[in-house]
Write an enzyme that holds these catalytic residues in place. Structure first.
Site, PDB file in Angstrom:
ATOM      1  N   ASP A 105      -1.859  -2.991  -3.231  1.00 34.43           N
ATOM      2  CA  ASP A 105      -1.475  -3.673  -4.464  1.00 34.43           C
ATOM      3  C   ASP A 105      -1.530  -2.743  -5.674  1.00 34.43           C
ATOM      4  OD1 ASP A 105      -1.146  -6.019  -3.088  1.00 34.43           O
ATOM      5  OD2 ASP A 105      -3.104  -6.825  -3.599  1.00 34.43           O
ATOM      6  N   LYS A 106      -0.652  -3.004  -6.620  1.00 31.24           N
ATOM      7  CA  LYS A 106      -0.618  -2.218  -7.855  1.00 31.24           C
ATOM      8  C   LYS A 106      -1.965  -2.227  -8.559  1.00 31.24           C
ATOM      9  CE  LYS A 106       1.931  -1.875 -12.240  1.00 31.24           C
ATOM     10  NZ  LYS A 106       3.035  -2.433 -13.057  1.00 31.24           N
TER      11      LYS A 106
END
Length: 237
Positions: A105-106
Site C-alpha cells: 500500500d502507498k
C-alpha cells in the site's frame, strides 16, 4: 510461444500486464494488431505502442534478468503506470525495465521485490505457494492478547474470513503479524475489526528475503540463495 510469454521474457512487463496491453490494442505482430492468446515464432516482429521489443540476452555467467529487494518508503505507489506521480518504477530509476512483484500500500513501507522477469511473477504470487510475509504494525490503542488471538484465528475482510496467521506483541501499541495471503489493505482492515487504527506498517520479510538493514529508498540485488529459495526448481535467472 504464447505472445504474452514472449513479451514477459523481454522484460517489458508481466504476462498479465501483457494480456492487458494486447486487449487494449497496443501490441502488433508483424504490423498486425495482436489478439489475446496469439502465438509468435522466431523472426516475428512484436511491437508495443510502435516500439519493437528486443530479446533479453546475458553474457556468460551473468543473469539474464534483474531481481532486487527495495525498502519502499511511504508515499510511493506500486504501479508501472508512468502517469501516476510517485510510481515505484520512476522512484527506483533502474537502468533496466523492472516492475514490482505484488504490491504494498502507498501508506505502508518496507520490503517489496522488483524484477525484469515477467515469467516468474505468477510463480511467486501463486496462492497455493503460501509465501509468508511478515509485518511490524503500530496502532493507536493498546493491543491485547485477545485481539492478537482473534487476528490469528481469522476475521471477516472483503466478505471472507482471513486465513489463520501468526501474531505476537511488540510493546503496548504494536504487534508482529505473518500472513500467507495478501488481500487489499488486509492488515489495516483486520486491525479495524478490533477498533484499531494503523499508524505505521512495515513489511520486513517476504519468504526467505528479509528487509534487514535496508533504509527507506535503498535497494539491493537478491542473492542466488534467495532466488533458489523463492523459486525452487526454477532455472534461467
Amino acid at each position: 510461444m504464447r505472445l504474452n510469454k514472449h513479451i514477459s521474457d523481454t522484460g517489458a512487463c508481466s504476462r498479465r500486464e501483457a494480456d492487458r496491453l494486447i486487449g487494449d490494442g497496443r501490441v502488433t505482430v508483424n504490423g498486425q494488431r495482436a489478439r489475446v492468446g496469439a502465438e509468435v515464432g522466431e523472426g516475428d516482429i512484436v511491437m508495443i505502442d510502435g516500439q519493437t521489443l528486443q530479446p533479453r540476452t546475458a553474457a556468460p555467467g551473468k543473469r539474464r534478468h534483474v531481481y532486487i529487494a527495495l525498502h519502499k518508503p511511504t508515499g510511493i505507489t506500486c504501479t508501472t503506470e508512468s502517469s501516476v506521480k510517485g510510481n515505484i518504477v520512476d522512484f527506483v530509476d533502474h537502468r533496466e525495465r523492472i516492475f514490482p512483484i505484488g504490491r504494498l500500500d502507498k501508506d505502508s513501507e518496507g520490503l517489496i521485490l522488483l524484477t525484469s522477469n515477467g515469467d516468474i511473477v505468477n510463480a511467486i504470487l501463486r496462492a497455493e505457494n503460501k509465501l509468508e510475509k511478515a509485518y511490524l504494525v503500530t496502532v493507536n490503542h493498546a493491543v491485547t492478547h485477545d485481539i492478537l488471538r482473534g487476528m490469528a484465528r481469522g476475521v471477516p475482510v472483503h466478505g471472507q474470513i482471513t486465513l489463520p496467521c501468526r501474531t505476537s506483541p511488540l510493546g503496548k501499541f504494536g504487534f508482529r503479524i505473518t500472513l500467507v495471503q495478501g488481500l487489499n489493505r488486509q492488515i489495516r482492515l483486520m486491525a479495524a475489526h478490533f477498533d484499531l487504527r494503523v499508524k505505521q506498517l512495515i513489511r520486513v520479510r517476504i519468504g526467505p528475503v528479509k528487509l534487514a538493514h535496508l533504509k527507506p529508498g535503498q535497494w539491493r540485488n537478491l542473492t542466488d540463495a534467495e532466488l533458489r529459495a523463492l523459486l525452487p526448481g526454477h532455472a534461467g535467472f
